[in-house]
Design a protein around this motif. Structure first.
Motif, PDB file in Angstrom:
ATOM      1  N   GLU A   1       0.845  -1.193   0.000  1.00 23.14           N
ATOM      2  CA  GLU A   1       0.000   0.000   0.000  1.00 23.14           C
ATOM      3  C   GLU A   1       0.883   1.248   0.000  1.00 23.14           C
ATOM      4  OE1 GLU A   1      -3.485   2.166   2.709  1.00 23.14           O
ATOM      5  OE2 GLU A   1      -2.401   0.396   3.474  1.00 23.14           O
TER       6      GLU A   1
ATOM      7  N   CYS B   1      -1.389  -6.558  -8.732  1.00 23.90           N
ATOM      8  CA  CYS B   1      -2.356  -6.430  -7.640  1.00 23.90           C
ATOM      9  C   CYS B   1      -2.700  -7.789  -7.046  1.00 23.90           C
ATOM     10  CB  CYS B   1      -3.620  -5.737  -8.138  1.00 23.90           C
ATOM     11  SG  CYS B   1      -3.426  -3.981  -8.501  1.00 23.90           S
TER      12      CYS B   1
ATOM     13  N   VAL C   1      -2.897  -6.237  -3.229  1.00 26.23           N
ATOM     14  CA  VAL C   1      -3.185  -4.805  -3.074  1.00 26.23           C
ATOM     15  C   VAL C   1      -4.094  -4.352  -4.208  1.00 26.23           C
ATOM     16  CG1 VAL C   1      -1.033  -4.264  -1.858  1.00 26.23           C
ATOM     17  CG2 VAL C   1      -1.087  -4.204  -4.367  1.00 26.23           C
ATOM     18  N   GLY C   2      -4.555  -3.107  -4.112  1.00 27.76           N
ATOM     19  CA  GLY C   2      -5.308  -2.485  -5.181  1.00 27.76           C
ATOM     20  C   GLY C   2      -4.457  -1.429  -5.845  1.00 27.76           C
TER      21      GLY C   2
ATOM     22  N   THR D   1      -3.020   0.655  -3.453  1.00 23.57           N
ATOM     23  CA  THR D   1      -3.949   0.887  -2.352  1.00 23.57           C
ATOM     24  C   THR D   1      -4.127  -0.397  -1.538  1.00 23.57           C
ATOM     25  OG1 THR D   1      -5.906   0.299  -3.653  1.00 23.57           O
ATOM     26  CG2 THR D   1      -5.174   2.605  -3.743  1.00 23.57           C
ATOM     27  N   ALA D   2      -4.775  -0.252  -0.375  1.00 21.04           N
ATOM     28  CA  ALA D   2      -4.923  -1.398   0.521  1.00 21.04           C
ATOM     29  C   ALA D   2      -5.967  -2.392   0.033  1.00 21.04           C
ATOM     30  CB  ALA D   2      -5.279  -0.915   1.931  1.00 21.04           C
ATOM     31  N   ASP D   3      -6.978  -1.916  -0.681  1.00 25.07           N
ATOM     32  CA  ASP D   3      -8.097  -2.768  -1.095  1.00 25.07           C
ATOM     33  C   ASP D   3      -7.711  -3.589  -2.320  1.00 25.07           C
ATOM     34  OD1 ASP D   3     -10.439  -3.987  -1.721  1.00 25.07           O
ATOM     35  OD2 ASP D   3     -11.640  -2.152  -1.859  1.00 25.07           O
ATOM     36  N   LYS D   4      -7.446  -4.875  -2.107  1.00 21.98           N
ATOM     37  CA  LYS D   4      -6.986  -5.725  -3.207  1.00 21.98           C
ATOM     38  C   LYS D   4      -8.068  -5.975  -4.258  1.00 21.98           C
ATOM     39  CE  LYS D   4      -7.903 -10.066  -0.724  1.00 21.98           C
ATOM     40  NZ  LYS D   4      -7.302 -11.304  -0.183  1.00 21.98           N
ATOM     41  N   GLU D   5      -9.292  -5.645  -3.940  1.00 21.39           N
ATOM     42  CA  GLU D   5     -10.377  -5.821  -4.905  1.00 21.39           C
ATOM     43  C   GLU D   5     -10.613  -4.563  -5.741  1.00 21.39           C
ATOM     44  OE1 GLU D   5     -11.692  -8.753  -5.265  1.00 21.39           O
ATOM     45  OE2 GLU D   5     -10.544  -9.551  -3.571  1.00 21.39           O
ATOM     46  N   ALA D   6      -9.831  -3.504  -5.495  1.00 21.29           N
ATOM     47  CA  ALA D   6     -10.120  -2.215  -6.120  1.00 21.29           C
ATOM     48  C   ALA D   6      -8.936  -1.733  -6.943  1.00 21.29           C
ATOM     49  CB  ALA D   6     -10.483  -1.181  -5.057  1.00 21.29           C
TER      50      ALA D   6
END
Length: 349
Positions: free
Chosen positions: A166, A251, A256-257, A320-325
């Motif tokens: 992140e 990712c 991560v995102g 980013t922290a959101d691995k789905e985003a």
């Protein structure tokens, strides 16, 4: 390009398999210390001592990966090596050896294979790698090429796809989309030639993007540059299947995102003008085109001052922290989910 009746044509059956191998590889002399034994035995012998060994293999098939109507065989030999060296550099490693295997139908004379191997030899010489083996055989389906690249790196220098964190910055080398557009130009001119064989295409206005397609360069220079700058990427991949696919690989492997900024994607002016000519969206071309063989990597934010202003490197986003985003941030600040739309050799055409 194989239809010139004025050229001498030596049938391959007159050479025999081992005679053909000896003939095509007689000029390859080892330059790497790690090459103990190259061509001429049952297997190559390599000695990397205290380094990790990295290996990558690619298969290129006529009609799927290349079209000999507009791909010169010398360029094809060169490109076949580049495709594989790029994977080695994407591990932050030094490429040292390659093996080259080909299967060809009887429409290929010896002189055609000599052209192909001229390109192989040129690539090997320019990039300092040894050709240490391979194989030749016959094919009923045209030409097939398999190249294996071998490299080395110290354990602490190897970079995987899985190390991004992140807040890491997302960086790409060079510019994107040129190879895909070069292919579109060549395909267009080939269709015109089919209708009018007397047509002589003028490719000069498209010289940069056509070269990006026919004679790409692996980014060995970037590995040296990062070492000079004392920057070690946290993750890295080469851009062979399109920017969107490669970002999603990073990712997924790193958990991560990502936010990728559309206005930061590096585009050559010729890419922009050719997109306008073909009625294509330049962002879509850069995201999904493929075959650019640039490097995409992440770095810790504290490393930014070391790369700031370097013309070879462009910061295009951050993790980013959101691995789905994984999102493309458009020029009007809209968040568009990134989807894998890059090259798929199994896609129906």
């Amino acid at each position: 390009m194989l239809e010139d009746k004025n050229k001498e044509r030596t049938p391959l059956e007159s050479m025999g398999e081992f005679g053909l191998i000896d003939h095509l590889t007689k000029g390859f002399k080892p330059v790497q210390e790690s090459t103990v034994k190259g061509i001429g035995d049952d297997a190559a012998v390599l000695d990397f001592k205290d380094h990790k060994t990295v290996v990558s293999t690619d298969l290129l098939v006529e009609g799927v990966h290349f079209n000999l109507a507009y791909m010169p065989l010398k360029h094809l030999g060169y490109k076949s090596i580049m495709v594989n060296l790029s994977d080695i550099y994407a591990m932050n490693a030094e490429a040292t050896q390659v093996t080259v295997s080909i299967a060809v139908s009887n429409r290929f004379p010896l002189e055609a294979l000599e052209e192909f191997y001229e390109g192989v030899a040129m690539a090997a010489k320019l990039y300092g790698v040894d050709v240490v083996g391979g194989d030749t055989t016959s094919s009923t389906k045209g030409m097939l090429i398999s190249v294996t690249a071998i490299g080395k790196a110290r354990d602490e220098d190897v970079v995987y796809r899985s190390g991004a964190k992140e807040h890491d910055l997302l960086v790409v080398t060079g510019d994107l989309g040129g190879a895909y557009l070069g292919l579109q130009v060549l395909e267009r001119e080939n269709e015109v030639f089919k209708v009018n064989p007397n047509h002589q295409p003028d490719l000069e206005p498209y010289s940069y993007i056509v070269e990006r397609q026919l004679k790409p360069e692996a980014r060995k220079d970037i590995i040296a540059l990062l070492k000079e700058l004392e920057v070690k990427p946290t993750s890295m991949i080469d851009v062979s299947d399109g920017l969107s696919s490669e970002i999603l690989h990073l990712c997924k492997e790193s958990g991560v995102g990502c936010h990728l900024y559309e206005d930061k994607i590096p585009l050559d002016p010729m890419v922009i003008s050719t997109c306008e000519e073909f009625g294509l969206d330049s962002t879509l071309v850069a995201m999904s085109g493929g075959e650019d063989y640039e490097l995409l990597f992440t770095i810790d934010q504290k490393e930014f001052p070391k790369i700031k202003g370097n013309p070879n490197l462009t910061v295009v986003g951050h993790m980013t922290a959101d691995k789905e985003a994984a999102y493309l941030i458009s020029r009007n600040d809209a968040q568009i989910p990134i989807t894998a739309q890059g090259w798929n050799s199994f896609a129906k055409t």
